[in-house]
Write an enzyme that holds these catalytic residues in place. Structure first.
Site, mmCIF file in Angstrom:
data_model
loop_
_atom_site.group_PDB
_atom_site.id
_atom_site.type_symbol
_atom_site.label_atom_id
_atom_site.label_comp_id
_atom_site.label_asym_id
_atom_site.label_seq_id
_atom_site.Cartn_x
_atom_site.Cartn_y
_atom_site.Cartn_z
ATOM 1 N N CYS A 123 -24.227 60.985 29.866
ATOM 2 C CA CYS A 123 -24.047 60.365 31.185
ATOM 3 C C CYS A 123 -22.772 60.823 31.881
ATOM 4 O O CYS A 123 -22.561 60.514 33.055
ATOM 5 C CB CYS A 123 -24.064 58.849 31.053
ATOM 6 N N HIS A 262 -21.223 55.503 37.108
ATOM 7 C CA HIS A 262 -22.477 55.759 36.407
ATOM 8 C C HIS A 262 -23.363 54.519 36.506
ATOM 9 O O HIS A 262 -22.893 53.392 36.334
ATOM 10 C CB HIS A 262 -22.183 56.099 34.949
ATOM 11 N N ASN A 293 -31.117 53.738 34.505
ATOM 12 C CA ASN A 293 -30.079 54.657 34.033
ATOM 13 C C ASN A 293 -30.701 56.043 33.860
ATOM 14 O O ASN A 293 -31.536 56.241 32.980
ATOM 15 C CB ASN A 293 -29.530 54.125 32.696
HETATM 16 C C1 LIG Z 1 -28.334 46.514 26.594
HETATM 17 C C2 LIG Z 1 -27.637 45.313 27.231
HETATM 18 C C3 LIG Z 1 -28.211 45.082 28.632
HETATM 19 C C4 LIG Z 1 -27.941 44.084 26.378
HETATM 20 O O1 LIG Z 1 -27.279 42.959 26.927
HETATM 21 P P1 LIG Z 1 -26.387 42.043 26.014
HETATM 22 O O2 LIG Z 1 -25.961 40.930 26.821
HETATM 23 O O3 LIG Z 1 -25.328 42.905 25.386
HETATM 24 O O4 LIG Z 1 -27.424 41.581 24.928
HETATM 25 P P2 LIG Z 1 -27.184 41.337 23.400
HETATM 26 O O5 LIG Z 1 -27.611 42.541 22.644
HETATM 27 O O6 LIG Z 1 -25.790 40.807 23.158
HETATM 28 O O7 LIG Z 1 -28.179 40.173 23.135
HETATM 29 C C5 LIG Z 1 -27.985 38.879 23.698
HETATM 30 C C6 LIG Z 1 -29.167 38.025 23.380
HETATM 31 O O8 LIG Z 1 -30.303 38.504 24.099
HETATM 32 C C7 LIG Z 1 -31.340 38.841 23.201
HETATM 33 N N1 LIG Z 1 -31.987 40.049 23.680
HETATM 34 C C8 LIG Z 1 -31.699 41.334 23.388
HETATM 35 N N2 LIG Z 1 -32.511 42.148 24.066
HETATM 36 C C9 LIG Z 1 -33.319 41.361 24.763
HETATM 37 C C10 LIG Z 1 -34.358 41.618 25.670
HETATM 38 N N3 LIG Z 1 -34.757 42.859 25.993
HETATM 39 N N4 LIG Z 1 -34.969 40.567 26.246
HETATM 40 C C11 LIG Z 1 -34.604 39.305 25.974
HETATM 41 N N5 LIG Z 1 -33.629 38.994 25.131
HETATM 42 C C12 LIG Z 1 -32.988 40.015 24.529
HETATM 43 C C13 LIG Z 1 -30.693 39.070 21.866
HETATM 44 O O9 LIG Z 1 -31.589 38.822 20.811
HETATM 45 C C14 LIG Z 1 -29.578 38.059 21.910
HETATM 46 O O10 LIG Z 1 -30.101 36.771 21.593
HETATM 47 P P3 LIG Z 1 -29.241 35.728 20.713
HETATM 48 O O11 LIG Z 1 -28.036 35.433 21.582
HETATM 49 O O12 LIG Z 1 -30.170 34.594 20.560
HETATM 50 O O13 LIG Z 1 -28.883 36.437 19.466
HETATM 51 C C15 LIG Z 1 -26.143 45.522 27.308
HETATM 52 O O14 LIG Z 1 -25.566 45.486 26.037
HETATM 53 C C16 LIG Z 1 -25.758 46.806 27.936
HETATM 54 O O15 LIG Z 1 -26.050 47.053 29.089
HETATM 55 N N6 LIG Z 1 -25.037 47.673 27.223
HETATM 56 C C17 LIG Z 1 -24.552 48.915 27.727
HETATM 57 C C18 LIG Z 1 -25.733 49.766 28.052
HETATM 58 C C19 LIG Z 1 -25.330 51.068 28.613
HETATM 59 O O16 LIG Z 1 -24.716 51.104 29.637
HETATM 60 N N7 LIG Z 1 -25.732 52.122 27.937
HETATM 61 C C20 LIG Z 1 -25.669 53.412 28.386
HETATM 62 C C21 LIG Z 1 -24.307 53.885 28.578
HETATM 63 S S1 LIG Z 1 -24.498 55.434 29.208
#
Ligand SMILES: CC(C)(COP(=O)(O)OP(=O)(O)OC[C@H]1O[C@@H](n2cnc3c(N)ncnc32)[C@H](O)[C@@H]1OP(=O)(O)O)[C@@H](O)C(=O)NCCC(=O)NCCS
Length: 337
Positions: A123, A262, A293
């Site tokens: 990215c 980004h 993304n």
């Molecule tokens: C992927 C992303 C959106 C997930 O969001 P998050 O808030 O970190 O989610 P988490 O993994 O901490 O999970 C939080 C809760 O949601 C749940 N969860 C995870 N994915 C889920 C989904 N698709 N739908 C519903 N619930 C979900 C988890 O089980 C967790 O539940 P719990 O609290 O009961 O354990 C976020 O981490 C993110 O955007 N990360 C960076 C991504 C990025 O930019 N990547 C590329 C860089 S180039």
């Protein structure tokens, strides 16, 4: 006797002369994503800001999307494609190691016989390509360079992975970079943190196919990530990198017109805006909502849309920052074409 070598003569400065984008025709809503994972439209929108993304069809190859985006960038720049001396393609989703897809794209856009090569910087890829292009122009190895960020991340998406299935999109963004009489691309603050490289990676390497005739039991290599770790890194570390790019360009947040980070997650974008203390008048790219993304394509696609919709205008000062796999990053301040 050592022969004297003449120094190369470049342009004093470089600038982006034109931008173009290509988004695949198929729009994929969260409802389609929900067929494969246990989630909800509300969760995806609130945690990522993504409502729809574009996924490429069979005809919308990496080369086809790149050629479309490049044609628009070249037209916007107002140059003859034959004037392009270098074509740099940043992608992680062109699946042939050789020849570089840049060579085919260069030929199809009518660039003649330019230097043409691919780079892999995830990215951060657009910023890496832009920095290389500027270097070539200032150093004198190219007068005009075409920089393309292009991805078909739908090919690398595990539809059953709750952490990533909703994130990725496909598309191509391209810019023409050329000579300038005053600075229009600032110093790049870039780097990588290889000790964290495992935080975003492919589930398998292509090695899984080595020597096999039947691969029916093999899972297609997809991109996986430690979402929370990447999120924290992006929010805390990338705001510092963005600030350093502003400082090194000598541009205050108050003097900025546009911020094009980004397009990974709306919450990361909001957090960076807050940490950087960007004033209300700064236009912030929020293309992730309808594009997802698209990795290396995300910044030029967002730039193109801001200009096309009149949210930004030619001559505006924009801070751009890309970050992701590697964990690689690149930030710079540019004058918009
Ligand atoms: C992927 C992303 C959106 C997930 O969001 P998050 O808030 O970190 O989610 P988490 O993994 O901490 O999970 C939080 C809760 O949601 C749940 N969860 C995870 N994915 C889920 C989904 N698709 N739908 C519903 N619930 C979900 C988890 O089980 C967790 O539940 P719990 O609290 O009961 O354990 C976020 O981490 C993110 O955007 N990360 C960076 C991504 C990025 O930019 N990547 C590329 C860089 S180039």
């Amino acid at each position: 006797m050592t022969a004297k070598i003449k120094p190369s003569q470049g342009s004093p400065y470089a600038r982006i002369l034109g931008v173009g984008g290509y988004r695949p025709t198929r729009v994929v809503g969260n409802d389609e994503i929900l067929k494969h994972i246990d989630s909800s439209d509300e969760w995806i929108r609130s945690r990522s800001g993504i409502a729809t993304r574009h996924w490429a069809g069979p005809e919308e190859t990496v080369a086809m999307m790149s050629v479309e985006a490049s044609g628009k960038a070249i037209a916007a720049a107002g140059i003859d494609p034959a004037q392009i001396d270098a074509v740099i393609v940043s992608t992680v989703s062109h699946f042939k190691q050789t020849p570089a897809i840049a060579t085919e794209i260069a030929d199809r856009v009518g660039a003649g016989k330019p230097a043409a090569f691919d780079i892999s910087a995830g990215c951060a890829g657009f910023g890496y390509g832009l920095t290389l292009a500027k270097g070539l122009i200032v150093e004198g190895s190219a007068e005009y360079a075409l920089v393309i960020g292009v991805e078909r991340l739908s090919d690398l998406t595990d539809l059953e992975d709750r952490a990533t299935a909703f994130l990725f999109g496909d598309g191509a963004g391209a810019v023409v970079v050329g000579p300038a009489q005053e600075p229009a691309i600032g110093p790049t603050v870039w780097g990588s943190e290889g000790d964290k490289a495992e935080a975003i990676k492919q589930t398998e390497s292509w090695e899984i196919y080595r020597g096999r005739t039947d691969v029916s039991d093999v899972r297609y290599p997809a991109i996986t990530q430690e979402g929370q770790a990447v999120f924290r890194w992006a929010v805390f570390e990338m705001a510092k990198v963005a600030q350093e790019a502003l400082d090194r360009a000598g541009v205050r947040a108050d003097d900025l017109d546009v911020f094009i980070p980004h397009q990974a997650n709306m919450r990361i974008i909001d957090s960076m805006v807050k940490t950087l203390g960007l004033p209300e008048h700064v236009t912030v790219a929020r293309d992730v909502a309808t594009t997802g993304n698209t990795s290396a394509a995300s910044i030029p696609l967002a730039m193109e849309r801001l200009l096309a919709t009149g949210q930004a205008k030619s001559g505006d000062t924009a801070l751009v920052i890309g970050f992701g796999a590697g964990l690689a990053y690149a930030a710079t301040v540019v004058t918009l074409p």
